[in-house]
Design a protein around this motif. Structure first.
Motif, short mmCIF file in Angstrom:
data_model
loop_
_atom_site.label_atom_id
_atom_site.label_comp_id
_atom_site.label_asym_id
_atom_site.label_seq_id
_atom_site.Cartn_x
_atom_site.Cartn_y
_atom_site.Cartn_z
N PRO A 89 4.98 56.00 61.90
CA PRO A 89 4.47 57.26 61.35
C PRO A 89 5.47 58.40 61.49
O PRO A 89 6.32 58.39 62.39
CB PRO A 89 3.21 57.53 62.18
N SER A 90 5.35 59.38 60.64
CA SER A 90 6.21 60.57 60.73
C SER A 90 5.71 61.55 61.79
O SER A 90 6.47 62.38 62.28
CB SER A 90 6.29 61.27 59.36
N GLY A 148 0.08 56.94 59.91
CA GLY A 148 1.10 56.86 58.88
C GLY A 148 0.51 56.40 57.57
O GLY A 148 -0.65 55.99 57.48
N SER A 205 1.95 53.99 55.50
CA SER A 205 2.41 52.68 55.07
C SER A 205 1.23 51.81 54.65
O SER A 205 0.16 51.84 55.28
CB SER A 205 3.17 51.98 56.21
N SER A 217 0.02 49.77 57.71
CA SER A 217 -0.49 50.40 58.93
C SER A 217 -1.95 50.11 59.21
O SER A 217 -2.33 49.74 60.32
CB SER A 217 -0.28 51.92 58.87
N LYS A 254 12.02 59.31 52.68
CA LYS A 254 12.13 58.65 53.98
C LYS A 254 13.42 57.84 54.08
O LYS A 254 14.08 57.82 55.12
CB LYS A 254 10.92 57.75 54.22
#
Length: 419
Positions: free
Chosen positions: A268-269, A275, A277, A280, A342
Motif C-alpha cells: 500500500p501507499s 491498498g 491492488s 490485496s 507508481k
C-alpha cells in the motif's frame, strides 16, 4: 517537478570509454563518501562449468601480486573503507566504499585482483570453498531464493538459467577458476562505476591502474537467451510454503512489465491501509504476494512469488494472483494512470541509493544506451492502454514457469491456479 529533477540527474551523469577500452561511468552529487564498482561480465551465464562464477566471486580480495589477503584487509581498515563482492547472472561486482580522497588506493586495490590475482591453492581450500559451500547451503534452505533459482532454470535452461550457486556436486577445481578468470578479466568485459567521484578523475585512475597490465581483449560471449517455461515441485520443511508463478520473454526489457508489477503489487501507499491492488483483498492474513521483475540484457523474467504459513492459504492466494494477472490486459483509464505513476516513482526512487544507481547502469553501460532516469521515465510514459494490453497478453500466452516448494502434497499444481 519530477521531470526537472530527472533532468538534473541526467546532466550530472557521464558515460565515457577510457583509453584502455574500459567503460567508465560516474555521478557526483557532493556526497561525503565515494563508492567504486568494477563490473565484470563474469556472471553465471558466462561460466563454462557450473559453480565456477560463484567460486570466482569468493576469491575477491584475496592475495595479489601487490598485497596478501591479510594486507588487503588491514590496509582497507586503516582507510576506514568497506569492501564487498556480489554475483548476478550477468555480472561479478567488486565494490569499495570509502571517504573522499582515498580513491587512488581503492581503485588500485580492486584493479590488482583483475590484473594480478594469485589464486593460491591454500586460499582456495581454506577460505574460498568453505564460504561457497555455506552460501549454497543457505540459498537452498531459503524457499524464496530456491524458487527463483529453479524458476530461472525452467525459464531459460542454460545461460540465464545457470544457478548463482555452486552445487555440492559441481567439483570446481582451482584450474577451472583460473581459466575462467583469464577469459573474463578482459578490457571489453569490464566497466567501472562510481558515485561521489568525478567521471574524469575516475577515468584517469582506471587508466593508470590498468596501464601496462596483462588484461586481455577477449569479450565474453553467451548463447542468446530463449524462454521455455516449465513446472517443478520440491518437498521442503522448515520454511514458508512457496509458489512462484512466472512468465518470461527474450529481447530487451519492456517498460509495460514495470507498470504491470506496480499494478499488481499489494504494497500500500499508506501505512496500515489495504491498498488498491487487485490482489490485496483476496489474500488471507499470513500470506504474501510479491511481484518479481528481473530484466536482463536480452531477456526478462516476470512473476509473482506467493508465500504463507499454510499450503491452503498459498493455493488461494495463487489463484487470486493468477486471475489478477490475466485480467490486467484490460487495464485502462485511471487504473492505468495510477499504475504508471507508481512505476515511475519506483524507477526514480531506486536511484536514491548507490545499489539502485549501479543496478540501473549495469546493463546500459555495456550496451552504450542512455542511462538517464529521464529516458526511463519517458519510456514508461509512452505505454498507453493498447500497448500495455498487447505486452501483457503476449507474455501470458507463453508457457508459464511454475515452482512449488514446501508440502507438495497440498500445494497446487499450475492448472489448479488457473494457468
Amino acid at each position: 517537478m519530477l521531470a526537472r529533477r530527472a533532468s538534473a540527474f541526467a546532466r550530472s551523469f557521464a558515460t565515457v570509454v577510457d583509453n584502455a577500452g574500459v567503460k567508465v561511468a560516474a555521478i557526483d552529487n557532493g556526497q561525503p563518501t565515494t563508492a567504486v564498482t568494477f563490473l565484470v561480465k563474469a556472471g553465471s551465464r558466462y561460466e563454462p562449468k557450473p559453480g565456477v562464477a560463484h567460486t570466482l566471486k569468493n576469491f575477491a580480495f584475496k592475495s595479489t601480486a601487490k598485497r596478501s589477503a591479510l594486507g588487503t584487509v588491514r590496509e582497507s581498515e586503516l582507510y576506514g573503507g568497506v569492501l564487498s563482492a556480489s554475483l548476478s547472472r550477468e555480472y561479478l561486482a567488486l565494490t569499495s566504499e570509502f571517504l573522499r580522497g582515498d580513491e587512488s588506493f581503492f581503485v588500485d586495490l580492486m584493479s590488482s585482483f583483475l590484473t594480478s590475482g594469485k589464486f593460491q591453492r591454500h586460499e582456495f581450500q581454506e577460505y574460498v570453498l568453505p564460504v561457497v559451500a555455506a552460501e549454497s547451503t543457505a540459498a537452498s534452505q531459503n524457499p524464496a531464493t530456491h524458487a527463483l533459482e529453479l524458476a530461472h532454470s525452467l525459464a531459460f535452461r542454460s545461460g540465464l538459467g545457470s544457478s548463482l550457486f555452486a552445487s555440492p556436486h559441481s567439483h570446481v577445481s582451482l584450474d577451472d577458476v583460473k581459466a575462467f578468470a583469464a577469459r573474463a578479466f578482459s578490457k571489453g568485459n569490464i566497466a567501472v562505476l562510481g558515485t561521489g567521484i568525478d567521471s574524469a578523475a575516475l577515468t584517469q585512475l582506471v587508466e593508470k591502474a590498468l596501464a601496462g597490465t596483462s588484461v586481455g581483449d577477449v569479450v565474453a560471449q553467451s548463447t542468446p537467451s530463449t524462454y521455455f517455461g516449465g513446472e517443478t515441485r520440491v518437498e521442503s520443511h522448515g520454511g514458508p510454503e512457496t509458489v512462484f508463478i512466472g512468465f518470461g520473454a527474450a529481447g530487451p526489457a519492456d517498460p509495460a512489465l514495470a507498470i504491470l508489477a506496480a499494478h499488481l503489487s499489494p504494497q500500500p501507499s499508506v501505512k496500515w491501509s489495504q491498498g488498491l491492488s487487485p490482489i490485496s483483498a483476496g489474500i488471507s492474513q499470513g500470506t504474501s504476494v510479491q511481484p518479481v521483475l528481473l530484466p536482463y540484457s536480452d531477456a526478462t523474467l516476470f512473476g509473482l512469488l506467493v508465500q504463507g504459513s499454510s499450503a491452503e492459504g498459498v493455493k488461494e492466494a495463487a489463484k487470486v494472483a493468477t486471475k489478477a494477472l490475466k485480467e490486467s490486459t484490460g487495464l485502462k483509464g485511471d487504473a492505468l494512470k495510477t499504475a504508471v505513476a507508481k512505476a515511475k516513482f519506483a524507477a526514480a526512487s531506486s536511484l536514491d541509493g548507490r545499489d539502485g544507481i549501479f543496478g540501473a547502469l549495469s546493463t546500459k553501460v555495456f550496451a552504450n544506451s542512455d542511462a538517464s532516469i529521464e529516458t526511463t521515465l519517458a519510456s514508461i510514459d509512452k505505454v498507453d492502454a493498447a500497448a500495455f494490453s498487447k505486452s501483457v497478453a503476449a507474455i501470458t500466452k507463453a508457457k508459464p514457469t511454475f515452482v512449488a516448494i514446501g508440502n507438495v502434497q497440498a500445494l497446487p499444481f499450475a492448472d489448479e491456479v488457473g494457468l
